[in-house]
Structure formats: C-alpha cells, structure tokens
Design a protein around this motif. Sequence first.
Motif, short mmCIF file in Angstrom:
data_model
loop_
_atom_site.label_atom_id
_atom_site.label_comp_id
_atom_site.label_asym_id
_atom_site.label_seq_id
_atom_site.Cartn_x
_atom_site.Cartn_y
_atom_site.Cartn_z
N SER A 169 0.84 -1.21 0.00
CA SER A 169 0.00 0.00 0.00
C SER A 169 0.86 1.25 0.00
O SER A 169 0.57 2.25 -0.67
N PHE A 170 1.95 1.21 0.75
CA PHE A 170 2.87 2.34 0.79
C PHE A 170 3.51 2.54 -0.58
O PHE A 170 3.59 3.65 -1.10
N GLY A 171 3.97 1.40 -1.15
CA GLY A 171 4.61 1.48 -2.45
C GLY A 171 3.65 1.97 -3.53
O GLY A 171 4.04 2.71 -4.44
N ALA A 172 2.37 1.54 -3.45
CA ALA A 172 1.39 1.95 -4.46
C ALA A 172 1.22 3.46 -4.51
O ALA A 172 1.04 4.04 -5.58
N LEU A 173 1.24 4.11 -3.34
CA LEU A 173 1.09 5.57 -3.32
C LEU A 173 2.26 6.26 -4.01
O LEU A 173 2.09 7.33 -4.61
N LEU A 174 3.43 5.64 -3.94
CA LEU A 174 4.62 6.24 -4.54
C LEU A 174 4.94 5.66 -5.90
O LEU A 174 5.95 6.02 -6.52
N GLY A 175 4.12 4.71 -6.37
CA GLY A 175 4.31 4.17 -7.71
C GLY A 175 5.41 3.14 -7.80
O GLY A 175 5.99 2.96 -8.88
N LYS A 176 5.69 2.44 -6.71
CA LYS A 176 6.72 1.40 -6.71
C LYS A 176 6.23 0.22 -5.90
O LYS A 176 5.30 0.33 -5.10
N ALA A 177 6.90 -0.89 -6.08
CA ALA A 177 6.64 -2.03 -5.20
C ALA A 177 7.22 -1.72 -3.84
O ALA A 177 8.25 -1.04 -3.72
N GLY A 178 6.56 -2.22 -2.78
CA GLY A 178 7.04 -1.94 -1.44
C GLY A 178 8.46 -2.38 -1.22
O GLY A 178 9.27 -1.68 -0.60
N ALA A 179 8.82 -3.55 -1.77
CA ALA A 179 10.16 -4.08 -1.56
C ALA A 179 11.22 -3.19 -2.20
O ALA A 179 12.37 -3.14 -1.74
N ALA A 180 10.86 -2.48 -3.26
CA ALA A 180 11.83 -1.64 -3.96
C ALA A 180 12.24 -0.41 -3.17
O ALA A 180 13.20 0.28 -3.52
N LEU A 181 11.50 -0.10 -2.09
CA LEU A 181 11.80 1.08 -1.29
C LEU A 181 12.80 0.81 -0.19
O LEU A 181 13.30 1.74 0.45
N THR A 182 13.09 -0.47 0.06
CA THR A 182 14.00 -0.83 1.14
C THR A 182 15.37 -0.21 0.90
O THR A 182 15.93 -0.25 -0.20
N GLY A 183 15.90 0.42 1.94
CA GLY A 183 17.22 1.04 1.89
C GLY A 183 17.21 2.48 1.44
O GLY A 183 18.23 3.16 1.49
N LEU A 184 16.06 3.00 0.98
CA LEU A 184 15.99 4.41 0.56
C LEU A 184 15.82 5.32 1.78
O LEU A 184 15.34 4.90 2.84
N VAL A 185 16.22 6.55 1.61
CA VAL A 185 16.09 7.54 2.70
C VAL A 185 14.64 8.00 2.76
O VAL A 185 14.12 8.60 1.81
N ALA A 186 13.98 7.71 3.88
CA ALA A 186 12.55 8.02 4.01
C ALA A 186 12.28 9.51 3.89
O ALA A 186 11.28 9.94 3.32
#
Length: 630
Positions: free
Chosen positions: A85-102
């Motif tokens: 759900s988090f990834g959908a709002l940002l247009g990415k898969a949730g797993a793809a956000l791991t390690g990014l600066v929040a």
Amino acid sequence: MSGTSEGPAPAADLIRPAVTESKGEASPRTDVPYSTGVPDSHESHPSPGPLESLEDGRLGSAFSAAPLAMAVVNRDGLVVSANDSFGALLGKAGAALTGLVAAELMDLKSDARTWDAYREVLRGRQAKLSCTRRVKHPDGHVLWVQVTVAPLPAEEHGVLLSLTDISARRELQARLRHLEMHDPVTRLPNRTLFFERLSAALEAESYEQGGTGRIGLCYLDLDGFKAVNDTLGHRVGDRLLAAVAERLTRCADEAGYARASSPLVARLGGDEFALLVEDSTGTDQLAELAESVLKALQAPFDLSGQRLSLSASIGVVERHASGTTATGLMQAADTTLYWAKADGKSRWTLFDPERNAHRMTRQALASTLRPAIERGEFTLEYQPLVGMENGRLRGVEALVRWNHPQFGMLTPNRFIGLAEEDGSIVQLGHWVLVTACRQARRWQLDHPDEPPIFVSVNVAVRQVWDSDLVADVAETLAETGLDPRLLQLELTESAVMGSAGRPLQTLQALSDMGVHIAIDDFGTGYSNLAYLSRLPVSVLKLDGSFVRGFQYEGEGVPPNPADEVIVEAMIQLAHRLGLSVTAECVETSAQAARLRRIGCDTGQGWLYSRPVAPDRISELLGTKACNQAS
C-alpha cells in the motif's frame, strides 16, 4: 524521481502541533551534521537488519496486507520495510523502497520545522510527528498525503511511517474555498479574497525581498447601474456585471503583459470593482490602467438583443507599500472615487493628499459643529452699511465667526455650508438672531441721542423650512425689545426667487410684522423680475461682481461702460418698485462716487470698514464712516 514530493505544504497545511507528546524538554541539537538525513554514528543505533517484530510470520503478513500505507524506518532514517500500500502511493513495489532515505521520499527536509521534528522522533525525543505533503505519482497525477511518524517499541530501534491519501478531501476543500472566495455572478475574486491578497501584499516580507515596494489600486463604480437593475431587472443586471468583469480581466491581462504579474481584478460588491497592482511602477502605470478601463467600458454591451451603454468612475491610489494599511488604502480609494463622481463621473481621479486634508478638516468641523454651538465657540462681528449720500452709519450686517480651538478663527464660508447640510444651521441661526438683536438694542440704549441703526441677519432657506422662523423672530423681538423696523433679514436670490407655499407665507408674515426683507447677492441667480414685484422684499443687495467693475481711478484698464449701465438699470428698476439698493464690496472712493452718482442708497465694503467687534461700531455712531465717501 518516482514518489518524490513537489515541495512542502504551505504553513497552513501543517497539522498543529506538528510535534506532540514530547518526552523531555531537551532542545534539538543543531550541531549534529547530516549527510543523507540520518544522525551521526555517535547518535545512531546499530542497524538490526529486519526488525524482530517483522520476523514473526503472522505479523509480517498483516503488515504486508494492511490497506494502510506503512513503512518501518530505522534510526538512521532508512526504509527497512514498506508494504505494498505504501509502495502503491509512490508508484513502486514496497520491496523496492528498502534502503531508501525516508525523508527524501516525503521531502521532509524542505521545511525546517518539520525536518527538525522528524529528527527528534528518530532520536526518540519526540513521540509523534504529523504533517501534510504533496507527492507526484510516476504516472503524473499529484497526491496529497498525511504523513504520520511514530516510534516503535524501544527494542525495535525504529519508527513507523504511515501515509493516508487525503487528495479527495483536499480537492473538496479547494472547491469550497474557491466558492467562498469568488463571486458567483462574475467568477472574479470576491471581497474576502481581495482583502486577503491586499493584506499579504502589504506585509513587509512581500516587498522587502525585491520589487518596487509600491502598490496601486483602481477602485471603480459603474455609473447608472442601478437604473439598469430597476428598469431591466436583476437578470440583465447580472449579465451586464459578468460582461464588465470580462472586459476588466482583459484590461488586466493586457496591463500585465511583459510584467511579472497581472493586476488582480475583484468584485467588491454591487457594481464596485477593484484592480490591485502589486509592485507598481508609479502613478503613470495606474493612470494608463484606468484609461484603458474607461475606454474598454465605453463600447456598448450587447446582451441578447439589449444594447446597453454605461460608464465608470474610478478612484486611483498609488503609494509606497511601507507604512500603508489595507484600511488606509481603501479609505483613500473610496474618497478618490467620490471625487471622480463629484467631478462629473465617467472619469478617473488620482488621490490628492491636499484635497484629502481639506476633506478631513471639513469632516472634523462637521462632527463638532453642534457641540461648538452649545460650548459658545461662536461670536459675531458687524460690518457697517453706510449711506452713500452722507457717509453716515445706517446699519450693520451681523457676520458669524467660529473661534475653533484647533483651527483658529473661521469665517462663514468654512462652516455655513456644513451647518446647512446637517441641520445645525437652525440652532446656529437662532443664536445669531438673538445675539444680533440684543446687540442692536444695546447700541440703541447706549446712544439715545443718535438715530438707531438696523441690524441685518442672514437667514438660510433651511431655517424657513425646518423651524418656525416667524415665531422665532417675534419671540426674539419681544425678548430684546428691538423695534421690528430695525431688523433686516437677508436671503439669497436663489432662495427667494420663485418662492411659493411656506417660504412665501413666511416672508409675507415677517414683512407684515415690520421686518425688512433683503435679497442678498442680487444679479447672480435666475432673477425673475416680473415675480420680484410680488415678493414682500424691501432691499436689493447688488452682488460684488457688479461693483468691482467700478474700481477704475485713472490708472490701469478703464472700466467697461456696460457695467455702469447694467447697475444703473437695476437701481432704477428697484426704485420704481419701491426698493432700496445696497452695493457690496465697495473698496475705493471711485466706486463710491460712481455708485452715489447713479443713485445707490447704501454701500458696504472695506472702504468703510471691515467686520469689527461691537465696541468699534459704538465708536462709529454719530460720525461719518468714511470721509472719502462724503
């Protein structure tokens, strides 16, 4: 970048307080450097990898499947895990956000206040952060999200970042605000939005950071619009307002061409509009805008077969923004608009500080007139009326003066008009009548061996209509003991000529009482000579404009012979009607000699005396007022 913010929300969009439930009073450390939005090593906690709570399969499944957009962020500010759900709002898969600066995903650094609060939550010094951010989805549409950052249990060494899509709510709020801030008829900004913009433009930070530091305003009112509403109805009136708004907007767009911004056009109510010019370049710019508006409105309006023409009056104000208030600017604009209408309408008028100062003085006088009468601030001076044949004192004219505590001694031209407007002339006129009659009687008693002199008192038309002048005069004469034949009442020619009904009855009753009636400033109005013979008038006072042509004494340009012919004809006419004639503004011996030669009865002017105090009149009794005139 996919999922990046388009900038911080306006201050009004931050949820107050942005930081809540403080765990202590320690203030944020400003000496800690940051490279990617995470604390230094001496502030950070060891990264534990996947948080222990998420290693529980059931909890992890719930986290992944939750409809609420959530991400776990460690103390270094990096995303440990994000659900779909988090990834959908940002247009990415949730797993793809791991390690990014929040902080970069939500653009939390762009607002210093929010950024400091976020770091405090990461350090465990604040319990919660809530704020609003606008983010752009990779497909191009923009989302508004509410960001909440809350700490996880201490052993987890991280925070939970959750997002809520509030785009629909924001869109509704925007629509409601637009409806609230815009006029439904013209679709222009309304009075509320106009004053919001004006107040913002006058704030110091708005003009101190660049621009000209000046502001201008064209405040306009449609001439004759009420007649359109009254004759054609409000539907046509509303359509006309909408058409006017279109032309004003076009003028503003043309004025803003090649400039930083166009003037703001607003409907302030009724048929009143305003064009606000921020960072104006001077009065020339405002004058050019006003001219273009007048020209644009001159062309007829075609409204479904109705061809209408109208014009506008415009008040123009241009000044430094520093030291100016919204109230002060609007008062100046409103005053200037009034001047434009008073000067003939269908024009623009620029604010004039001197003219405004005169108006302010006039208002100050008007507001204190009645109290001044009660406080006894008025006094009378008397100007002699002299017999042309022998130069002896025949009578005096009572002239009221206002000894104003702030403006000094004021002559009648400064306040009589105001007194007539607000009705205080009745109270003031009564005081003048009583005071003058009492003084005339005192002169008579003090000089029993001299022929008594009459006193002439000016009477305003409003005294005839708004009071029982006949009763006032009768009561005053009875109280003072003055003979009615020693009282003369002066009314202007425009007030007397054509009198009918009550005014004529009043004049007749006063004449029957024995009081003399004089027409003041004769020859300047619409003299109905045939009607003159039917009025109960005994004296004509020739206006000074006729007498000034008699000043020639051998030097300069000789007088026009027609002046003497006209004055002589008026004197002869008056005498044939049984009236006596007084010449005003007699200033030279030559004037007096010529007036005496053509039969004028009495004269009044500086040749004999200026208006003086009562004791000076006592000195003139029994003497020739002016030897040169003898």
